[in-house]
Write a protein that holds these residues in place. Structure first.
Motif, PDB file in Angstrom:
ATOM      1  N   VAL A 185       0.611  -1.345   0.014  1.00  0.00           N
ATOM      2  CA  VAL A 185       0.005   0.182   0.124  1.00  0.00           C
ATOM      3  C   VAL A 185       0.847   1.308  -0.097  1.00  0.00           C
ATOM      4  O   VAL A 185       0.705   2.392   0.090  1.00  0.00           O
ATOM      5  N   ALA A 186       2.168   1.075  -0.075  1.00  0.00           N
ATOM      6  CA  ALA A 186       3.166   2.221  -0.196  1.00  0.00           C
ATOM      7  C   ALA A 186       2.798   3.102  -1.361  1.00  0.00           C
ATOM      8  O   ALA A 186       2.533   2.523  -2.315  1.00  0.00           O
ATOM      9  N   GLN A 187       2.847   4.528  -1.225  1.00  0.00           N
ATOM     10  CA  GLN A 187       2.961   5.362  -2.251  1.00  0.00           C
ATOM     11  C   GLN A 187       3.980   5.948  -2.511  1.00  0.00           C
ATOM     12  O   GLN A 187       4.465   6.575  -3.573  1.00  0.00           O
ATOM     13  N   ARG A 188       5.046   5.920  -1.558  1.00  0.00           N
ATOM     14  CA  ARG A 188       6.207   6.567  -1.897  1.00  0.00           C
ATOM     15  C   ARG A 188       7.303   5.407  -1.127  1.00  0.00           C
ATOM     16  O   ARG A 188       6.795   4.624  -0.704  1.00  0.00           O
ATOM     17  N   GLU A 189       8.732   5.587  -1.272  1.00  0.00           N
ATOM     18  CA  GLU A 189       9.685   4.836  -0.836  1.00  0.00           C
ATOM     19  C   GLU A 189       9.551   5.151   0.758  1.00  0.00           C
ATOM     20  O   GLU A 189       9.005   6.293   1.025  1.00  0.00           O
ATOM     21  N   LEU A 190       9.865   4.183   1.487  1.00  0.00           N
ATOM     22  CA  LEU A 190      10.019   4.072   3.028  1.00  0.00           C
ATOM     23  C   LEU A 190      11.447   4.554   3.835  1.00  0.00           C
ATOM     24  O   LEU A 190      12.061   3.963   3.236  1.00  0.00           O
ATOM     25  N   SER A 191      11.169   5.021   4.730  1.00  0.00           N
ATOM     26  CA  SER A 191      12.429   5.617   5.642  1.00  0.00           C
ATOM     27  C   SER A 191      11.890   5.474   7.014  1.00  0.00           C
ATOM     28  O   SER A 191      10.868   5.462   7.591  1.00  0.00           O
ATOM     29  N   SER A 192      13.030   5.825   7.796  1.00  0.00           N
ATOM     30  CA  SER A 192      12.757   5.846   9.534  1.00  0.00           C
ATOM     31  C   SER A 192      12.558   7.104   9.930  1.00  0.00           C
ATOM     32  O   SER A 192      13.297   7.661  11.020  1.00  0.00           O
ATOM     33  N   GLY A 193      12.916   8.279   8.659  1.00  0.00           N
ATOM     34  CA  GLY A 193      12.589   9.790   9.151  1.00  0.00           C
ATOM     35  C   GLY A 193      13.725  10.123   9.721  1.00  0.00           C
ATOM     36  O   GLY A 193      14.954   9.813   9.536  1.00  0.00           O
ATOM     37  N   PHE A 194      13.528  10.860  11.051  1.00  0.00           N
ATOM     38  CA  PHE A 194      14.585  11.393  11.694  1.00  0.00           C
ATOM     39  C   PHE A 194      15.033  10.617  13.013  1.00  0.00           C
ATOM     40  O   PHE A 194      15.530  11.082  13.937  1.00  0.00           O
ATOM     41  N   TYR A 195      14.462   9.414  13.198  1.00  0.00           N
ATOM     42  CA  TYR A 195      14.613   8.419  14.217  1.00  0.00           C
ATOM     43  C   TYR A 195      16.079   8.077  14.424  1.00  0.00           C
ATOM     44  O   TYR A 195      16.792   8.057  15.586  1.00  0.00           O
ATOM     45  N   TYR A 196      16.931   8.152  13.473  1.00  0.00           N
ATOM     46  CA  TYR A 196      18.120   7.658  13.391  1.00  0.00           C
ATOM     47  C   TYR A 196      19.229   8.587  12.787  1.00  0.00           C
ATOM     48  O   TYR A 196      20.074   8.033  12.195  1.00  0.00           O
TER      49      TYR A 196
END
Lengths: 419, 304
Positions: A306-317
């Motif tokens: 169901v992703a619409q864009r690539e996925l990442s862990s944002g600012f967490y790391y």
């Protein structure tokens, strides 16, 4: 002699899902959300997302109660003069309907809510960009029950915030992200006369811009470079990839985050059911036996459907680099379409009744999934319309279709196929 | 009664600005946002001394969004500022307000959460928490500003000259772009601009610093033609921002605003004077950067 006792986490974090409509609310809860957030007809940030009337809210609350789930209302606009008129009545009505909390960013609205709707818990919206523990302590002293952290807060910072505060913490784990500190962006206001902090965001950050240097004589020099191939000029853009924290559930739980938030009130029931389902599984699995927990790759694969864009862990790391922005040609993401929802199933005949949501045909490879992460794949063989006449194609929106299925299904199971 | 507040980029410039303005606005970029120059502690102390010798005031920017590391570091900084005699600070993070209350830091503060400060009720909320003033968002129309002025319990500050920040990201957006296209360039230069798709003439300043990436409106603000409206409406705190207007050009602009202030206070302000002021500002304003009256002249109904 040592006694080995299995560690179990009893205080599980809440899975908080978006619900743009009553149907989405019910879907999210059926698929494992402990709480949902919705919008009212005023004071929110999603003027174009389906927003709830008071009657719909009441129905949503009644439904949520059956599942022991909660309903929050986002009222997170940054008000201008005149906007707060009627807000006291609004908050009182929500409280009396049984809404569990409101999500607010504007101190003026926080004050109205606290004064005029006593007993209605208030959560600070991410729009207020809470980034440190003293800010959380401030809002606790103001009587807030929970603070939604800014998306810029790292995992290490969450750990420290948890140690230094006892107000509830909510953090985003999945979905689209503002490229700015939320609330600190008025690109839409200036470029399109639409107020980003009052529901008018045009996502101007995702537009394609020129980038140039201008000297003291106003001479311009373009600084645009080439794309990956070097052949095509690459526009400047600020478009962020989306967030998915499925791999990092243990750290979020261990650091004491109380609520894990999924973004997307505009998203479909396909999206909401899939994402809520996945995080429900991961959190339950971890909390049931944290010491023997193993990440399940199927969860992530499921999110990609169901992703619409690539996925990442944002600012967490760490602070996201160019890898977490969308440059160049859109990369291909395996996309599925939502084609039907199960209305009924006959155990004797093994025939399911389906409500069509998108075209499907005999011979299509399809997948069924349901709450509690049930899944199976099959090919569509025999199908009938509502008059029990055989058909080879289901072309009409919302038409009722019967089909033979290889495994038992239940009402509200979903049917999808690869695009 | 009108207070002119101006940024300062050096002690030398400050000395000249003090001939025209009431308050200087300075700071360091660990805690303050979008300053022309980040001063060392020693420079800040010297600046405060210089301004006080001239019988003027200093406001220090402590208006950044602070993460844990900086909320820890801000307390000694606030103590330093109180000790050095800063007259006020701007604050945009409620964590700082909480700290000041807990540690009884004797520093008046102006609430300054940038884009978020949009109503009198909000200003009054912070006034209850001790704010002695507030810096208003730039996305407010004349009608809204006048209403806020009437209802706010503490004085509010309005930008009358300078650039308007319209976006702050924690990411390094320019650096990320340069990395992607494989160019070894820096996003920290303050001579970079964006242009909007299909509007090639637009020029949104963009630069990076330790607080992330900042983007500014395509036109800088000049309310030279609206000063009488501001005065009539009780909007008497006027900020001049020299972020992109350097050295003597900014001193000249401040001087012109001071002339205007004197005329207004003597009830001698005329259309001609306004026109003259606008001409002078235009003359000293950086070439290539255009001016307009921003949201002041928009109709609130036109903003969705």
């Amino acid at each position: 002699m040592t006694t080995l006792t299995k560690r179990v986490i009893t205080k599980k974090p809440e899975v908080l899902a978006p619900a743009g409509t009553l149907e989405k609310l019910k879907t999210a809860i059926r698929y494992g959300a402990d709480a949902v957030f919705i919008g009212g007809n005023a004071y929110g940030l999603r003027s174009r997302a389906g927003n709830f009337t008071y009657e719909e809210m009441a129905e949503g609350v009644a439904f949520a109660r059956e599942y022991n789930a909660k309903v929050y209302v986002a009222a997170n606009m940054v008000a201008h003069e005149g906007d707060t008129e009627g807000a006291g009545d609004f908050f009182r009505t929500l409280r009396d309907i049984g809404i569990d909390a409101v999500i607010v960013s504007d101190p003026a609205l926080i004050e109205i809510c606290a004064m005029e709707a006593e007993g209605l818990p208030i959560h600070l919206s991410t729009q207020a960009s809470a980034t440190n523990y003293e800010t959380l302590n401030f809002w606790k002293s103001e009587g807030l029950e929970r603070v939604v952290l800014a998306r810029e807060v790292s995992m290490e910072e969450i750990k420290e915030i948890r140690q230094k505060t006892d107000v509830e913490i909510e953090a985003f784990i999945h979905g689209a992200m503002c490229i700015s500190y939320s609330g600190r962006c008025t690109l839409s206001n200036h470029m399109a006369d639409r107020d980003a902090n009052r529901g008018g965001c045009t996502q101007s950050c995702r537009w394609k811009y020129g980038l140039f240097e201008m000297d003291e004589a106003a001479e311009r020099t373009s600084l645009l470079g080439g794309d990956e191939s070097g052949d095509i000029e690459e526009a400047f853009s600020m478009s962020a990839v989306d967030m998915a924290m499925i791999r990092y559930i243990p750290e979020l739980v261990e650091n004491g985050v109380d609520s894990l938030k999924i973004e997307g009130r505009m998203k479909s029931i396909h999206y909401v059911s899939t994402v809520a389902n996945v995080y429900r599984q991961a959190i339950d699995a971890y909390c049931a036996d944290p010491d023997n927990y193993v990440f399940n790759q199927e969860w992530e694969d499921e999110l990609w459907k169901v992703a619409q864009r690539e996925l990442s862990s944002g600012f967490y790391y760490g602070i996201p680099s160019e890898e977490e922005q969308l440059f160049g040609k859109p990369r291909k993401i395996p996309a599925y379409s939502f084609i039907g929802q199960v209305l009924d199933y006959d155990e004797e005949t093994k025939i399911a009744t389906i409500q069509q949501r998108n075209v499907f045909s005999q011979g299509d490879a399809i997948e069924f999934y349901g709450p509690a992460f049930t899944h199976f794949e099959q090919t569509i063989e025999e199908m009938w319309n509502e008059d029990d006449e055989p058909i080879d194609r289901a072309p009409n929106a919302m038409m009722t279709v019967k089909m033979r299925v290889l495994q038992p299904v239940r009402p509200f199971d979903m049917m999808r196929k690869q695009r | 009664m009108i207070e002119l507040i101006a940024t300062a980029e050096s002690l030398g410039q400050a000395e000249k600005l003090l001939e025209s303005v009431d308050t200087l606005y300075i700071g360091e970029d660990e805690f303050g946002l979008r300053l022309p120059v980040s001063f060392s502690r020693a420079e800040q102390k010297e600046m405060i001394g210089l301004v006080h010798d001239a019988g003027r005031k200093v406001t220090v920017a402590v208006n950044a969004l602070l993460h844990n590391d900086r909320i820890q570091a801000v307390l000694p900084y606030l103590e330093f500022l109180a000790e050095a005699g800063a007259d006020a600070v701007t604050v945009g993070d409620p964590g700082v307000i909480h700290l000041m209350a807990q540690h009884k830091i004797q520093l008046p503060y102006l609430y300054d959460a940038q884009t978020m400060v949009t109503s009198a009720n909000q200003v009054n909320f912070w006034a209850k928490w001790g704010a002695v003033g507030a810096v208003l968002a730039r996305e407010l129309t004349k009608e809204e500003l006048l209403q806020i002025s009437r209802k706010a319990e503490v004085p509010v500050e309005v930008l009358v000259y300078g650039a308007t920040c319209i976006h702050q990201s924690k990411r390094l957006l320019v650096q990320n772009y340069f990395n992607y296209v494989g160019e070894a360039a820096s996003g920290q230069e303050r001579t970079l601009f964006l242009s909007e798709p299909k509007k090639e003439d637009t020029h949104y300043s963009i630069y990076e610093d330790r607080n992330g990436t900042h983007i500014f409106a395509t036109n800088d603000v000049s309310l030279a033609g609206q000063l009488d409206v501001l005065k009539e409406g009780g909007l008497l705190r006027w900020k001049l921002d020299g972020l992109f207007t350097k050295g003597d050009a900014f001193v000249q602009i401040a001087k012109q605003f001071n002339e205007a202030k004197k005329l207004l206070e003597a009830d001698q302000w005329t259309m001609d004077a306004a026109g003259q002021l606008q001409k002078e500002i235009q003359q000293h304003h950086p070439v290539g950067r255009s001016l307009d009256e921003g949201f002041f002249v928009k109709n609130p109904e036109d903003i969705e």
